[in-house]
Write an enzyme that holds these catalytic residues in place. Sequence first.
Site, mmCIF file in Angstrom:
data_model
loop_
_atom_site.group_PDB
_atom_site.id
_atom_site.type_symbol
_atom_site.label_atom_id
_atom_site.label_comp_id
_atom_site.label_asym_id
_atom_site.label_seq_id
_atom_site.Cartn_x
_atom_site.Cartn_y
_atom_site.Cartn_z
ATOM 1 N N CYS A 267 0.425 -0.927 0.383
ATOM 2 C CA CYS A 267 0.175 0.258 0.250
ATOM 3 C C CYS A 267 0.928 1.592 -0.311
ATOM 4 O O CYS A 267 0.530 2.180 -0.881
ATOM 5 C CB CYS A 267 -0.433 0.120 1.390
ATOM 6 S SG CYS A 267 -0.118 0.101 2.583
ATOM 7 N N SER B 289 5.671 8.900 15.774
ATOM 8 C CA SER B 289 6.109 10.469 17.330
ATOM 9 C C SER B 289 4.285 10.628 17.710
ATOM 10 O O SER B 289 3.417 11.134 17.043
ATOM 11 C CB SER B 289 7.096 10.960 16.839
ATOM 12 O OG SER B 289 6.807 11.698 15.934
ATOM 13 N N ASN C 162 2.334 13.029 15.821
ATOM 14 C CA ASN C 162 0.617 12.874 15.445
ATOM 15 C C ASN C 162 0.435 14.493 16.504
ATOM 16 O O ASN C 162 -0.906 14.884 15.540
ATOM 17 C CB ASN C 162 0.491 11.848 16.462
ATOM 18 C CG ASN C 162 -1.056 11.669 17.046
ATOM 19 O OD1 ASN C 162 -1.943 12.585 17.135
ATOM 20 N ND2 ASN C 162 -1.552 10.717 16.750
ATOM 21 N N GLU D 262 -14.906 -20.746 -5.160
ATOM 22 C CA GLU D 262 -15.470 -19.343 -4.821
ATOM 23 C C GLU D 262 -17.426 -19.423 -4.576
ATOM 24 O O GLU D 262 -17.629 -18.110 -3.821
ATOM 25 C CB GLU D 262 -16.251 -18.601 -6.283
ATOM 26 C CG GLU D 262 -15.239 -17.949 -6.656
ATOM 27 C CD GLU D 262 -15.768 -18.296 -8.941
ATOM 28 O OE1 GLU D 262 -16.132 -16.420 -9.516
ATOM 29 O OE2 GLU D 262 -15.208 -18.906 -9.279
ATOM 30 N N GLY E 160 4.713 13.992 19.187
ATOM 31 C CA GLY E 160 4.811 15.254 18.649
ATOM 32 C C GLY E 160 4.623 14.962 17.697
ATOM 33 O O GLY E 160 3.587 16.267 16.981
ATOM 34 N N CYS F 78 -6.882 -13.396 1.638
ATOM 35 C CA CYS F 78 -6.691 -14.770 1.133
ATOM 36 C C CYS F 78 -7.183 -15.921 2.228
ATOM 37 O O CYS F 78 -8.122 -16.969 1.882
ATOM 38 C CB CYS F 78 -5.381 -15.386 0.456
ATOM 39 S SG CYS F 78 -4.897 -14.798 -1.052
ATOM 40 N N ASP G 251 -6.618 10.611 17.565
ATOM 41 C CA ASP G 251 -6.726 9.899 18.952
ATOM 42 C C ASP G 251 -6.229 10.160 20.220
ATOM 43 O O ASP G 251 -6.350 11.101 21.421
ATOM 44 C CB ASP G 251 -6.501 8.812 19.365
ATOM 45 C CG ASP G 251 -7.907 7.397 18.319
ATOM 46 O OD1 ASP G 251 -8.423 7.261 18.581
ATOM 47 O OD2 ASP G 251 -7.478 7.587 16.995
ATOM 48 N N ARG H 154 -13.391 4.829 21.271
ATOM 49 C CA ARG H 154 -13.496 5.649 19.591
ATOM 50 C C ARG H 154 -14.302 4.275 19.099
ATOM 51 O O ARG H 154 -14.536 2.943 19.857
ATOM 52 C CB ARG H 154 -12.214 5.096 19.358
ATOM 53 C CG ARG H 154 -11.390 3.978 18.841
ATOM 54 C CD ARG H 154 -9.693 4.212 18.741
ATOM 55 N NE ARG H 154 -9.712 4.562 18.105
ATOM 56 C CZ ARG H 154 -9.055 4.042 16.906
ATOM 57 N NH1 ARG H 154 -9.389 2.803 16.805
ATOM 58 N NH2 ARG H 154 -8.590 5.066 15.939
HETATM 59 C C1 LIG Z 1 -1.643 3.600 8.937
HETATM 60 C C2 LIG Z 1 -1.574 4.423 10.344
HETATM 61 C C3 LIG Z 1 -2.266 4.454 11.115
HETATM 62 C C4 LIG Z 1 -2.491 5.660 11.707
HETATM 63 N N1 LIG Z 1 -3.810 5.864 12.654
HETATM 64 C C5 LIG Z 1 -3.735 6.274 13.284
HETATM 65 C C6 LIG Z 1 -4.751 6.379 14.836
HETATM 66 O O1 LIG Z 1 -5.970 5.508 14.314
HETATM 67 N N2 LIG Z 1 -5.086 7.262 15.443
HETATM 68 C C7 LIG Z 1 -4.075 8.555 15.658
HETATM 69 O O2 LIG Z 1 -4.488 9.308 16.543
HETATM 70 N N3 LIG Z 1 -3.249 8.322 14.563
HETATM 71 C C8 LIG Z 1 -3.070 7.248 13.633
HETATM 72 N N4 LIG Z 1 -2.028 7.655 13.432
HETATM 73 C C9 LIG Z 1 -1.533 8.879 12.943
HETATM 74 C C10 LIG Z 1 0.244 8.593 13.689
HETATM 75 O O3 LIG Z 1 -0.087 8.361 14.967
HETATM 76 C C11 LIG Z 1 1.363 9.521 12.642
HETATM 77 O O4 LIG Z 1 1.309 9.203 11.831
HETATM 78 C C12 LIG Z 1 2.849 9.735 13.975
HETATM 79 O O5 LIG Z 1 3.033 9.599 14.852
HETATM 80 C C13 LIG Z 1 3.397 10.691 13.353
HETATM 81 O O6 LIG Z 1 4.282 10.842 14.226
HETATM 82 P P1 LIG Z 1 5.802 10.573 13.208
HETATM 83 O O7 LIG Z 1 7.218 10.394 14.056
HETATM 84 O O8 LIG Z 1 6.207 9.467 12.164
HETATM 85 O O9 LIG Z 1 5.925 12.002 12.079
HETATM 86 P P2 LIG Z 1 6.366 13.089 11.012
HETATM 87 O O10 LIG Z 1 6.027 12.166 9.840
HETATM 88 O O11 LIG Z 1 7.969 12.083 10.821
HETATM 89 O O12 LIG Z 1 6.238 13.952 10.857
HETATM 90 C C14 LIG Z 1 4.409 13.917 10.661
HETATM 91 C C15 LIG Z 1 4.682 15.987 10.266
HETATM 92 O O13 LIG Z 1 4.989 16.876 12.166
HETATM 93 C C16 LIG Z 1 5.886 17.414 11.667
HETATM 94 N N5 LIG Z 1 6.580 16.876 12.789
HETATM 95 C C17 LIG Z 1 7.339 15.957 12.972
HETATM 96 N N6 LIG Z 1 7.295 15.969 14.300
HETATM 97 C C18 LIG Z 1 6.906 17.467 15.115
HETATM 98 C C19 LIG Z 1 7.754 17.927 15.868
HETATM 99 N N7 LIG Z 1 8.377 17.519 16.786
HETATM 100 N N8 LIG Z 1 7.679 19.182 16.011
HETATM 101 C C20 LIG Z 1 7.326 20.145 14.564
HETATM 102 N N9 LIG Z 1 7.387 19.156 14.054
HETATM 103 C C21 LIG Z 1 6.622 18.163 13.979
HETATM 104 C C22 LIG Z 1 6.914 16.512 10.040
HETATM 105 O O14 LIG Z 1 7.422 17.719 10.272
HETATM 106 C C23 LIG Z 1 5.377 16.396 9.522
HETATM 107 O O15 LIG Z 1 4.603 17.663 9.017
HETATM 108 C C24 LIG Z 1 -1.708 6.294 11.737
HETATM 109 C C25 LIG Z 1 -0.735 6.283 11.119
HETATM 110 C C26 LIG Z 1 -0.456 5.469 10.151
HETATM 111 C C27 LIG Z 1 0.699 5.757 8.613
HETATM 112 S S1 FES Z 2 -2.486 -11.988 0.778
HETATM 113 FE FE1 FES Z 2 -2.611 -13.658 2.805
HETATM 114 S S2 FES Z 2 -1.890 -15.362 1.530
HETATM 115 FE FE2 FES Z 2 -2.764 -13.388 -0.099
HETATM 116 S S1 FES Z 3 3.368 -1.521 1.877
HETATM 117 FE FE1 FES Z 3 1.602 -1.690 2.873
HETATM 118 S S2 FES Z 3 1.615 -0.761 5.346
HETATM 119 FE FE2 FES Z 3 4.029 -0.495 3.707
#
Ligand SMILES: Cc1cc2nc3c(=O)[nH]c(=O)nc-3n(C[C@H](O)[C@H](O)[C@H](O)COP(=O)(O)OP(=O)(O)OC[C@H]3O[C@@H](n4cnc5c(N)ncnc54)[C@H](O)[C@@H]3O)c2cc1C
Ligand code: FES
Ligand code: FES
Length: 1409
Positions: A42, A354, A358, A1319, A356, A161, A370, A448
């Site tokens: 994805c 992180s 989020n 199927e 932050g 699957c 959340d 939630r």
């Molecule tokens: C598949 C998936 C499912 C998710 N499901 C949920 C969910 O159910 N509930 C929920 O609450 N969240 C959910 N999230 C969100 C997830 O919690 C956030 O993507 C994550 O916390 C971001 O943290 P990071 O460190 O990866 O940030 P990054 O991706 O590194 O940064 C995100 C943004 O914040 C900025 N940034 C990061 N840290 C700082 C800082 N300290 N100061 C200033 N700017 C900063 C970056 O520049 C960027 O713009 C999901 C994310 C994914 C990918």
């Molecule tokens: S996607 Fe899990 S076995 Fe095909």
């Molecule tokens: S390719 Fe789907 S989680 Fe990374």
Amino acid sequence: MERKLVFAVNGERFELAKVDPSTTLLEFLRTRTRFTGPKLGCGEGGCGACVVVLSTYDPVSDQVKEFSVSSCLTLLCSINFCSVITSEGLGNTKDGFHPIHQRFAGFHASQCGFCTPGMCMSLFSALVNADKTSRPEPPCGFSKITKFEAEKAIAGNLCRCTGYRPIADVCKSFAADVDLEDLGLNTFWKKGAKDANVGRLPCHDPGKICTFPEFLKSEIKCSVDILDNSKNTGLPESQWYRPSSIRELYELLNSDSFSKSRVKLVVGNTGSGVYKENDLYDKYIDLKGIPELSVIRRDSKGILFGAAVTISRAIEVLKERKESELDSNKRLVFSKIADHMDQVASPFIRNMASLGGNLIMAQRSQFASDVATILLASGSTVCLQMASERLVLSLESFLERPPCDDRTILVSIHIPSWSSAMESSSGIDGCIASEPTREANILFRTYRAAPRPLGNAVAYLNSAFLAHVTLDKISGDLIILDLHLAFGAYGTEHAIRARKVEKFLVGKVMTVSVLLEALKLLKETIIPKKGTPHSRYRSSLAVAFLFKFFQPLVKDLVVLEKNGPADSSGVAAITEYPNSDINECADILSHRVSHSEQLNNPNVILSSKQLVEFSNDYHPVGEPIKKAGVEIQASGEAIYVDDIPSPKDCLSGAFVYSTTPLAWIKGIMFNSTLASQKVIAYISVNDLPKEGKNIGGSTIFGTEPLFADSLTVCAGQPLGIVVAETQRHANMAARQANVQYSTENLEPPILSIEEAVRRRSFFDVPPVVYPQKVGDLSKGMAEAEHKILSAEVKLGSQYYFYMETQTALAIPDEDNCIVVYSSSQCPETAQGVISQCLGIPNHNVRVITRRVGGGFGGKAVRAIPVATACALAAFKLRRPVRMYLDRKTDMIMTGGRHPMKINYSVGFRSDGKITALHVDIFINAGITEDISPFMPSTIIGALKKYNWGAFSFDAKVCKTNLPTKSAMRAPGEVQGSFIAEAVIEHVSSFLSMDATSVRKKNLHTHESLILFYEGSAGDAPEYTLPAVVDEVASSASYLDRLAIIRHFNSCNKWRKRGISLMPLVYQVTLRPTPGKVSILSDGSIVVEVGGVEIGQGLWTKVKQMTAYALGQLSVDGTKNLLDKVRVIQADTLSMVQGGWTAGSTTSESSCEAVRLSCNILVSRLKSLKQSLEEKMGTVSWDTLISQANMQAVNLSASTYWVPDGSSAEYLNYGSALSEVEVDILTGGTTILRTDLIYDCGQSLNPAVDLGQIEGSFVQGIGFFMYEEHVENSDGLVVSDGTWTYKIPTVDTIPKQFNVKLMKSGHHEKRVLSSKASGEPPLLLAASVHCATREAIRAARVEFFSTNDPNSSPTTFQLDVPATMPVVKELCGLNNVEKYLEAFLCAHQKMEANQVWAPREDNLADTKEG
Ligand SMILES: Cc1cc2nc3c(=O)[nH]c(=O)nc-3n(C[C@H](O)[C@H](O)[C@H](O)COP(=O)(O)OP(=O)(O)OC[C@H]3O[C@@H](n4cnc5c(N)ncnc54)[C@H](O)[C@@H]3O)c2cc1C
Ligand code: FES
Ligand code: FES
């Protein structure tokens, strides 16, 4: 000092001096190493296919930490001095497989295998971390993991699957608290033979895998010795920066080179999974090097987290029990926050994400967080750095500020401790301001509602409530001293406090009328932004959650429950209300809430039974042997198209598609961005060879264009492809395409069935494929005592969601030839289309398909445009070109299941016997025919499952300006069967009869079966359906459970259960198929078949059949032969007339073709064997073959098997009983149990067939319950990723899943008496939908007035999919308010009469508003 990026992958050292800093770990692994285990499913963190284990080493403590991450989001530069383990690193063909791989193989837990390496890594990470805990040592062979943790380990990994049950079994097999006997069918022990023990399982050895190589530890130690901090890590300096202090960070940001650049600050980079990057950045700044951002400080005032602390680490800290925090209130808030965070995303996201990041996303980009909501309720504060200024703000003030600019740094987050005295330690604005009181108590809960409880789904609404309550000792009433009510994710700019409601409640005694007023006020507050989907539903959730929170504390409501009967689970409703000690109040709240949480717990451990009846008649056919090649699937060594190493000079292509349904294309330009500078070529209709044609797909009904010419006819239609050096660059560049459209002189597009009917836009259905009516409709109607006329049913689409998206690799060859590797269910048709498109003969085009990472029909016709576009680009550029569609493009372009609209009229007698049915069916086919003209016949075929008396229909295949719809697993049949059930349900509710008895009444007799299924009904003994239905009903105790459910429903207001028993009749057709068997000089055997291995176990069955058929010759035993057989990839120039892998019958047809080929070889070798035996006594296989070679016996034989006309079609039978529980407050449905029996004839491989049955059923659950396929007003698909399209995950399958494979004896006309399994079982998932309808009905009967002419409690349409909003709406969006109003009303009456006693029926007299 020269800076380099140093890390290890599977123990190998990598050192890079130059890296594009936007490179993800996945991209690096897949394009720059030989490891193919991590897959791209994805690219947005939502599927788990790319999961690897990342390890870090702390030289000071000498500790290694391992955690799973999604490599598709992890940036390569951020893993300096880390070690990466992929599934190959656990074990492989050369070094031996890991016990995890072996258990995946032995528990039959891998089908197409595309998800398997990621699953293995998620499990491995969970095992490593569990084994590191200080828990007592488990018995030898087990891990310290619990079965609950083991199951949860894969909650964020998608599998399309298997249906997850066998994967959950693999996970649980490591847990010491599991009863191994409870695990499913496997190759380690015989089920039921009481010999299940851990010694039979491949041994779990916790220390076996070295996750962090010594050389890297030494390098880290050296670098620490040389430098006083980790400043040197990170690279290349010109583009990737890792400042070690905030001051350094600002120096960078303020420098000249940064002011003109596109700069990105990153921590975990998971945000790029949420907000896709359409362009490249010049520079990256990694914030993880700043110690202040990673600090964790805990004291009496609370916990301070640096903003870069990951969610996983925060959970660990919040769950820690500190001696100093004996006050349970303090722990309550922290532990509830941790519990809630445990439901955020998935383990492999939380490990990188992180806090932050989020909060910044929530603040800056309105992310439905959340974290923001729960921290808001807990009175948290944040510390911000803005250039030289540092600010401490309440979270609420932070969220309310204008969006932070990209120079504002979130430094830390402080969560205060809450003591009994309700003093928050922060003292910052936004915290509870009331006077502390010693007798008060803290209540804190978070909620939630999300499409999937655990598996990676953002909430429809989340909320968290912190209350400061006390008890009036005299009256026993609860008084609210102060309150934080936080709500988020409902379509709001950011999480908010419901201040008005708080203000209203503070100081009040909590009574029913106060609660009702508060809820009304809340509804006026929680109003989603315009355009938010399901907005009324979201508002109603806010009410439901607040009600859930306060209900246990409202004296009158508790008294009411007290007088109600105990529920059927045997747990009486809470009967005590505190009147002495306020602490009891919290205890009772906790008890009551935990009780209901437990009952609705998404984490309830799965249990299952499999009953398979084996047959030894054709050994080794019939044995549940493990899948061919399963270990290499698990280790990631199995090669799918995108795993084939890129040939020299290979380029990558990405589609540019239309976003408009009907328009002239005036021009295509590319925005001037960094990404568009990556375009090497743009290939469109103008690039077709002179002799070629604009063709991208073909069926017997017609062809479709590859690219739009001057006119685009649907959103999602390919306009051309962008070619670039890498797939990521091609994808990004394609998104920079700016297409100019004009609708001048064009009619409006046709975007609905209604419009197609109005404009008579239909495809022709050739009479030969149009089905036949049965009986005389007017006569049947005349016999009816009742009639329902012109009722309507609508069904939406479903997307395939194969884990491997559409992909191809085209390599130009000499003399105008081309080789195309395609992930295809019909390579032969792809070959024909490519040759027409390029204007070259078929023999110039070799299409090769080794294995397909899931097809489900979507890789038949819909795979051809991808293969053809790739071939065209390669042909034109004379360079290899590959394409691997990103998930969004795939979802937008690929179509999916046919939506349809149905009107029916039915006549029936008072006893439930139906005498006549007429249906008008309108099928939305999209813009080209594909296989759609077949749809009437498949729909009608399945609709005939009941004896309708007389049956007539009219089916129209509508042509609309939408992407072409194609066959998807059980195409038409699933809809036809559902329509039949909808009619049955309608008749039952009309007659107030139990639907099961109406079903039984209308089941076919063998005579009526012959009438309805002329030519395929078979002989009477073959009609096993009535027996199957009876067996399910009795073995699953249908009648007893029905009674229990009725009792349960009468005792429980906010949870209702339903149960439904469903029969299955499914017609399949065998098609001509080729097979070829060759014996090589060393005695090894190579087999080619027309079919393609798409995960359905074709190769395994073919291997078994080859061993069985050649076993006539062997003296060594068939086991030996089985090991000698290899089935090889489909190759259109090696095996012609391969046909399609579709319709559930390819395995048996291929087996039959192989059997016949083997028979030819047997006849050639038999006399030789006899003569050798006469001379030498016994003859080994190897001797026989070497002698045959010497005597020039032809050791290769092929057949083209054409099924006999009288037996080419046959019927399959099965039945399922499903029980569900609906949460009336949220609309969430839990599938408590499914029992399924399927007549598989004599299964060719029961393990494979069981996997097909379970997997198919769960895919059906997706269709009926979860998968919302939404388009915008232009017909552009907006359910275009894992964020918006929710296939089932392990937490959404039946909690108890029992499947029996019935062996129904000898079927003369079948291939070794076998029947299809791929199927048909999908249709039985409608039992879950019907059970949900029953539960909703129970709720409606209780909540709705029977006098309301507009809203019948018992007769209603339940949409497909029955998602939470759909279910809740039918149960009543206002049911809480109505309930309370009715309560008050009854109370007033009682007061008036002085004799009132609370009775449930007093409350039933409520109308839905
Ligand atoms: C598949 C998936 C499912 C998710 N499901 C949920 C969910 O159910 N509930 C929920 O609450 N969240 C959910 N999230 C969100 C997830 O919690 C956030 O993507 C994550 O916390 C971001 O943290 P990071 O460190 O990866 O940030 P990054 O991706 O590194 O940064 C995100 C943004 O914040 C900025 N940034 C990061 N840290 C700082 C800082 N300290 N100061 C200033 N700017 C900063 C970056 O520049 C960027 O713009 C999901 C994310 C994914 C990918
Ligand atoms: S996607 Fe899990 S076995 Fe095909
Ligand atoms: S390719 Fe789907 S989680 Fe990374």
